[in-house]
Design an enzyme around this catalytic site. Structure first.
Site, PDB file in Angstrom:
ATOM      1  N   PHE A 229       0.866  -1.172   0.000  1.00 47.05           N
ATOM      2  CA  PHE A 229       0.000   0.000   0.000  1.00 47.05           C
ATOM      3  C   PHE A 229       0.910   1.231   0.000  1.00 47.05           C
ATOM      4  CE2 PHE A 229      -2.430   3.230   2.440  1.00 47.05           C
ATOM      5  CZ  PHE A 229      -3.441   3.405   1.527  1.00 47.05           C
TER       6      PHE A 229
ATOM      7  N   LYS B  43     -10.434   0.657   8.635  1.00 50.22           N
ATOM      8  CA  LYS B  43     -11.086  -0.204   7.648  1.00 50.22           C
ATOM      9  C   LYS B  43     -11.962  -1.215   8.395  1.00 50.22           C
ATOM     10  CE  LYS B  43      -7.932   1.898   5.042  1.00 50.22           C
ATOM     11  NZ  LYS B  43      -6.495   1.789   5.170  1.00 50.22           N
TER      12      LYS B  43
HETATM   13  C1  LIG Z   1      -5.225   2.348   4.836  1.00 49.07           C
HETATM   14  C2  LIG Z   1      -4.116   1.405   4.732  1.00 49.07           C
HETATM   15  C3  LIG Z   1      -2.892   1.630   5.382  1.00 49.07           C
HETATM   16  C4  LIG Z   1      -2.587   2.919   6.130  1.00 49.07           C
HETATM   17  O1  LIG Z   1      -3.467   3.139   7.150  1.00 49.07           O
HETATM   18  P1  LIG Z   1      -3.904   4.604   7.643  1.00 49.07           P
HETATM   19  O2  LIG Z   1      -4.841   4.306   8.758  1.00 49.07           O
HETATM   20  O3  LIG Z   1      -4.559   5.292   6.477  1.00 49.07           O
HETATM   21  O4  LIG Z   1      -2.684   5.309   8.082  1.00 49.07           O
HETATM   22  C5  LIG Z   1      -1.912   0.668   5.279  1.00 49.07           C
HETATM   23  N1  LIG Z   1      -2.107  -0.457   4.575  1.00 49.07           N
HETATM   24  C6  LIG Z   1      -3.265  -0.713   3.933  1.00 49.07           C
HETATM   25  C7  LIG Z   1      -3.428  -1.973   3.162  1.00 49.07           C
HETATM   26  C8  LIG Z   1      -4.306   0.212   3.978  1.00 49.07           C
HETATM   27  O5  LIG Z   1      -5.441  -0.024   3.315  1.00 49.07           O
END
Ligand SMILES: *Cc1c(COP(=O)(O)O)cnc(C)c1O
Length: 459
Positions: free
Chosen positions: A123, A257
């Site tokens: 990511f 998420k």
């Molecule tokens: C969103 C995300 C991150 C980073 O997380 P944040 O809460 O936005 O800092 C890292 N890895 C994946 C796969 C993500 O979807």
């Protein structure tokens, strides 16, 4: 495909502003044709991200009121520890303020300057933090992951043959770790099978390389595993999660998420007291004391509840079903997308839908802006506009595909909203030849897509 009905009812609503096309033309012009610069109030359906934009349950909201705001040792911290340790089976769990904070705390400890870190696909923040720690990120996703036209159950998998070949070629000492991103966000929220995790874990053990899970969408991934990997058809999401996480040494997680909170993250370590000591000292420097990690007590409480509630199979079936429903409509209208859809949205293949726009006039961005003009929908480019120029040569880089990402927030939009999105795309397809390309009139040196200014170009 039948829409999977919501396993909840709605008890609080947030009114949306309806705008006219003339108003949207003025808004987007004032935003220099960059969706990030739009006031959210001018957006009808916001598909910019599924991160931190979900709707919490009444139990989570009640949890906010019960949050313990003690500086150290708060009740909410212990509740989160209980849930986290049981769910992931790890000895040490550290709250942090979001996913990238876990990356900032962990990666500099394990990476020596010049070392590689290998992922199924990084990511962007994880890739960024590997670089900031002096490491070199390498993506080795399976071939199916990059082919938008053919079906595969687990397009997020690591190419294990390539992984072994890379280790053999460069030598174990040049590799700091392996990161498995589940689901694989960058290739479209595509799932990773437990079989693939087992193979990667066996390779990591054989060579003595640290294996880390980037766990943002661990529950959606487990649901795909349950549906598509026969061995797991009768296992619970909790059993699948435990089994998957037992294969790794550590995990970083954005709780924005699958824990369905507006802010929060976790960092877990399975069995490595020396690593934990170093993590603790970084957390105190960067995030705050160990028992709050950059979050309010109420955030810890909501995260603990969200982690458990997010495992509910009726919810996950509905959640994944929303993307599948939207995808089925697009298929009916002949609109190309990354097939099958992943867990958190639909990646429309704008390069194929708008073939008159060359990659360096950003078809993924052009379609995102057109969706806003057509129906007040905010999406974003996952294509060449997202790619910063080469840091050495300054040359424009071409992405492997020109996507417009429609990310679906959790429990926020209804079936009728999804129909509005599909209808808007259908209308745009009918007059697609009129859609302009875009050129950049100003850009920042890094991460240009957030603040860039653009103008339409008739092609
Ligand atoms: C969103 C995300 C991150 C980073 O997380 P944040 O809460 O936005 O800092 C890292 N890895 C994946 C796969 C993500 O979807």
């Amino acid at each position: 495909m039948r829409y999977i009905p919501e396993p909840f009812k709605i008890k609080m609503v947030e009114p949306l502003k309806m705008t006219t096309r003339e108003q949207r033309e003025a808004y987007i012009k004032a935003a220099d044709y960059n969706g990030f610069a739009l006031p959210a109030e001018a957006v009808y359906i916001d598909l910019q991200t599924d991160s931190g934009t979900g709707a919490m349950t009444d139990t989570q909201w009640a949890g906010l009121m019960r949050g313990d705001e003690a500086y150290s040792g708060g009740r909410s911290y212990y509740r989160l520890m209980e849930v986290g340790k049981e769910l992931f089976g790890y000895d040490y769990i550290q709250p942090v303020h979001q996913g990238r904070a876990a990356e900032k705390v962990l990666l500099p400890i394990i990476i020596k300057a010049g070392q590689y870190v290998i992922s199924n696909t990084f990511f962007d923040t994880t890739r960024g933090h590997v670089g900031l720690a002096g490491g070199r990120p390498v993506d080795l996703v399976c071939a199916e992951g990059l082919d938008t036209t053919t079906y595969a159950d687990f397009k997020g998998n690591m190419d294990v043959e390539k992984l072994v070949a890379f280790i053999e070629e460069h030598g174990v000492d040049s590799i700091a770790g392996i990161v498995m991103t589940i689901t694989n966000n960058t290739v479209g929220g595509q799932p990773v099978s437990v079989a693939n995790l087992r193979e990667v874990s066996a390779v990591a053990k054989k060579y003595g390389i640290l294996l880390i899970i980037d766990a943002a969408r661990f529950a959606e991934n487990a649901m795909f595993v349950k549906q598509r990997e026969p061995e797991f058809n009768d296992k619970s999401i909790k059993q699948i999660t435990l089994e998957a996480f037992a294969l790794a040494d550590a995990f970083t997680m954005s709780a924005k998420k699958d824990a369905i909170v507006n802010m929060g993250g976790l960092l877990g370590v399975r069995d490595n007291p020396a690593l934990v000591e170093r993590i603790k000292s970084n957390v105190i420097s960067f995030e705050g004391y160990l028992t709050y990690g950059g979050l309010a007590g109420r955030d810890l409480e909501a995260m603990a509840i969200g982690l458990e509630e997010g495992l509910d199979e009726d919810y996950l079936r509905y959640r994944i079903g929303q993307s599948q429903y939207l995808a089925a409509k697009l298929e009916e209208y002949g609109i190309p997308f990354q097939n099958p859809v992943g867990g958190h949205g639909v990646f429309v293949d704008a390069g194929k839908m708008l073939p008159h726009i060359p990659w360096n006039y950003y078809p993924g961005h052009a379609l995102a802006i057109e969706l806003y003009l057509e129906a007040g929908i905010r999406a974003c480019d996952i294509g060449s506009y997202l790619m910063d120029p080469d840091p050495v040569t300054g040359e424009q880089q071409q992405a492997p595909a020109e996507f417009t990402r429609l990310a679906i927030p959790r429990r926020v939009y209804t079936q009728a909203h999804l129909d509005v999105i599909a209808d808007a795309l259908k209308t745009i397809k009918e007059r697609s030849r009129e859609v302009p390309g875009y050129e950049i009139t100003w850009q920042a040196e890094v991460l240009r897509h957030f603040t860039g200014k653009l103008r339409p170009v008739k092609l």
